[in-house]
Design an enzyme around this catalytic site. Structure first.
Site, PDB file in Angstrom:
ATOM      1  N   ASP A 188      -5.473  -3.710  -2.870  1.00 19.29           N
ATOM      2  CA  ASP A 188      -4.542  -3.422  -1.778  1.00 19.29           C
ATOM      3  C   ASP A 188      -4.050  -4.707  -1.122  1.00 19.29           C
ATOM      4  O   ASP A 188      -4.836  -5.570  -0.733  1.00 19.29           O
ATOM      5  CB  ASP A 188      -5.246  -2.539  -0.746  1.00 19.29           C
ATOM      6  N   SER A 206       0.832  -1.195   0.000  1.00 18.49           N
ATOM      7  CA  SER A 206       0.000   0.000   0.000  1.00 18.49           C
ATOM      8  C   SER A 206       0.873   1.254   0.000  1.00 18.49           C
ATOM      9  O   SER A 206       1.726   1.415  -0.859  1.00 18.49           O
ATOM     10  CB  SER A 206      -0.962  -0.041   1.188  1.00 18.49           C
TER      11      SER A 206
END
Length: 747
Positions: free
Chosen positions: A226, A80
């Site tokens: 993600d 991320s």
């Protein structure tokens, strides 16, 4: 004999020199081997950067300390926001450069997704004046198709692509200045995906595709989101790369307590955090005594606090200094670190000289690449900076046809600019909804609900068919077919039809005494020119019929039905940055109508109307200046269905909506507002207005400036996703006061 003796001495001397050189070279070689051996004996250090949105900026503060302590990094893996910071550092940026980049970005602008409104194609820009919400959904195969994320990621993508242009030719992440891995999750299978190659910007962006917020990224046939849900702290990935020592930066925070879980959103976030913490704990358990674990105390800062990047970076630095004794163990000598820095550092690409331009369009409709090329001003031979490249991508994206527009620069005997445009997966047919409400708190209430259905790219030139349905005030149907006449879409032809019915109130002073309803049927065809994002000009024919019927009270209309055939001309220049609450730019428009008996009109008359708006902002205070006027031309009176009117918020505030009407009109406005707050659903403003103007009837002197009326207002405005919302109080001379609850565009 003497000659032979001298020769022997010379040979002996030469042999000695050769032997000495060989011995000296051997010693040097042995020294170099020893130094290389020492270097090889240095443990390989792997850096693990955890995910956490804005909290991930804390990684930069830690990197600053690592550089200060001369600790070289051999491998990096991130998830991320950790993948973003890691990618930039692995690409050759220093911690100082990273901090400068990530703490000076206008993140609110980046996450807005859309380019500057002034660069948006006028066909899309003109829709802003309808009462449409910002949310657009697709309609495919008889079903509603939704965008893949709430946040438009265009600016995010282009930001990362331009920051990492210097890595465009590196597709194997082991060949970066520091070997790198990004961690994502496969949306279909839930499996962890370790990205080892491709475009660096795409890898980092895929790792931060927060489900529901950002659209997933498609890489190598997989739909990626993600990586935090599978490996928010990829310790094992760095070990597999070859790291002996792990420096692990975890920007996670303790879970909120029960008293802080007050809404559905906070509960959803709690569930995601619980899932992520489980895989984080498992990874932390694998760390040994020789590894360094850093968990900054980020206090009140959360995942969305990108505006506090500088402070968050400082907290990361503070946490690293608290671990300074553990970190110092891995410091190297000045010469070794200088060698690492020389190998690691890479200059970012600030500008490029374009040798060629390649256009790639991906999607079902197959929009011609020539259309994309026609929007670009960059040509082979041009030297452009990265800001110009961002602007070019924004202009293509501003056509409204693409889900994303990517930029890649490849060096192949010169820089080749690759523009890759991906059509919206939920297009090219779109539905939009809108709503308007108006109340004066004294019984005057109206509403309007709008449904807009637009079919785009009905042919290779980009024809559109737009149909709108209105329910309320007014009620009606409008349908227009827009046909460009060339690939560049500069000239167009546009037939259209409309049925509408709208109520009008009649006032005697402050009292509403009657009302009537006007029904109209109208059709026409226009020929126009549209210079891309600037505006349009058109000329055309109109044919229609109008009928008035009383609703309440007694209405004295000179006629109750009429037929009109007219020639119309209109033009508009629109360079406002926001139509709801402009900060800068201008809007100018003019229209002329000639109703002619030779075209079948019952009434022959001529009408002209125009307005101009300019906006200027200093810090958070905006001043908007507006002038508008309209009039009949000549002595022929305007009929009941085409008169000019004023009344309502910012149209002589204090009067009721459309309270006064007549043969000519003038209005000047000075409006100012101050932004007092921002939230995820919009911006909040406090403001006021001063207004002067009037409407003059058939028996009055036109534009009698001695007969101007004065008015003003105070308001609270909220720029929401469904439109601008106002709570206002208005006053006009003569003792006219009105309160307004208004949802809709008032400028």
């Amino acid at each position: 004999m003497p000659l032979r003796s001298e020769t022997g001495k010379a040979l002996s001397f030469t042999c000695c020199c050769c032997m000495a050189f060989i011995i000296y070279s051997g010693l040097l070689s042995a020294g170099a081997s020893a130094q290389e051996k020492v270097s090889l004996q240095r443990p390989k250090i792997g850096l693990v950067l955890g995910g956490g949105g804005a909290k991930g900026v804390a990684h930069i503060g830690v990197l600053k300390v690592l550089e200060e302590q001369k600790i070289p990094i051999d491998y990096i893996a991130g998830t991320s926001m950790g993948a973003i910071v890691g990618a930039l550092y692995a690409s050759g940026l220093s911690a100082e450069e990273l901090e400068k980049v990530l703490t000076t970005i206008d993140w609110n602008d980046v996450f807005s997704g859309d380019p500057d409104r002034r660069d948006i194609d006028y066909r899309r820009k003109r829709e802003d004046y309808e009462i449409l919400s910002r949310l657009s959904v697709g309609f495919k195969d008889g079903k509603i198709a939704m965008p893949k994320g709430l946040i438009k990621d265009q600016k995010v993508n282009v930001l990362f692509e331009t920051l990492m242009l210097h890595t465009s030719d590196i597709e194997d992440f082991d060949k970066l200045p520091i070997p790198y891995r990004a961690v994502a999750a496969d949306l279909e299978t839930g499996e962890m995906v370790v990205i080892k190659g491709g475009q660096l910007a795409d890898a980092a962006r895929a790792s931060m595709s927060v489900p529901g917020a950002f659209p997933p990224m498609e890489l190598n046939g997989r739909l990626l989101i993600d990586g935090g849900i599978v490996r928010n702290l990829p310790v094992d990935i760095v070990r597999e790369m070859g790291a002996d020592i792990i420096i692990c930066i975890d920007v996670d925070k303790p879970l909120p307590e029960r008293k802080d879980l007050s809404g559905s959103l906070s509960i959803l976030n709690q569930m995601i955090d619980i899932m992520m913490k489980k895989n984080v704990r498992e990874q932390v358990k694998t760390l040994g005594p020789q590894d360094v674990y850093i968990n900054p105390d980020l206090g009140v800062f959360g995942s969305v606090d990108f505006g506090k990047a500088k402070e968050i970076s400082g907290l990361g630095e503070k946490a690293a200094r608290e671990k300074i004794d553990s970190l110092k163990r891995y410091s190297v000598s000045d010469s070794e670190y200088a060698a690492f820095t020389a190998h690691h550092h890479r200059e970012q690409v600030k500008e490029v000289k374009i040798a060629s331009v390649k256009i790639e369009v991906e999607g079902e409709t197959k929009i011609p690449p020539e259309v994309v090329a026609s929007r670009l001003s960059v040509k082979p031979g041009d030297t452009v900076d990265v800001n110009k490249l961002k602007e070019e991508a924004g202009i293509v994206y501003g056509t409204g046809d693409f889900e994303r527009v990517d930029l890649y620069v490849k060096e192949q005997g010169g820089y080749e600019l690759v523009v890759k445009a991906k059509e919206k997966s939920w297009g090219p047919n779109y539905l939009r909804f809108g709503m308007a409400l108006e109340s004066d708190f004294e019984g005057g209430t109206s509403y309007n609900i709008l449904l807009d259905y637009t079919r785009r790219w009905m042919n290779g030139l980009g024809a559109e068919w737009k149909t709108q349905f209105n329910l309320g005030n007014p009620t009606g149907i409008y349908s227009e077919f827009y046909q460009p006449l060339s690939v560049k879409r500069l000239l167009f032809i546009s037939p259209h039809v409309e049925w509408k019915q709208q109520p009008y109130d009649v006032f005697d002073g402050k009292k509403r005494v009657a009302s009537y309803l006007v029904k109209s049927y109208e059709g026409g065809i226009d020929l126009g020119i549209q210079p891309w994002m600037y505006g349009e000009a058109r000329v055309g024919l109109r044919y229609g019929s109008f009928r008035a019927s009383p609703r309440t009270g007694e209405v004295d209309l000179p006629e109750d039905n009429a037929t009109r055939g007219a020639v119309v001309a209109a033009g508009r220049l629109d360079q406002l940055d926001n139509v709801n609450f402009p900060n800068k730019g201008y809007l100018a428009q003019v229209g002329v109508l000639s109703s002619l008996k030779s075209l079948g009109s019952d009434d022959e008359y001529y009408k002209v109307q125009g307005s101009v708006i300019g906006a200027y902002t200093f810090r958070k205070q905006t001043i908007l200046v507006s002038l508008a006027a309209g009039s009949r031309i000549g002595n022929k009176e305007l009929p009941f269905y085409d008169q000019l009117e004023l009344g309502g918020l910012f149209k002589l505030s204090g009067l009721r909506s459309r309270q006064i009407h007549g043969q000519s009109m003038a209005l000047g406005r000075l409006i100012t507002y101050h932004k007092v707050g921002t939230s995820f659903i919009g911006d909040l403003y406090l403001g006021g207005s001063l207004e002067s103007g009037n409407v003059w009837g058939e028996n009055e002197k036109q534009f009698d400036l001695g007969n101007l009326r004065l008015a003003g207002s105070l308001f609270v405005g909220y720029d929401t996703i469904i439109g601008p919302l106002y709570l206002a109080f208005g006053h006009a001379d003569g003792g006219f006061n009105a309160g307004y609850f208004y949802l809709g565009r008032a400028f």
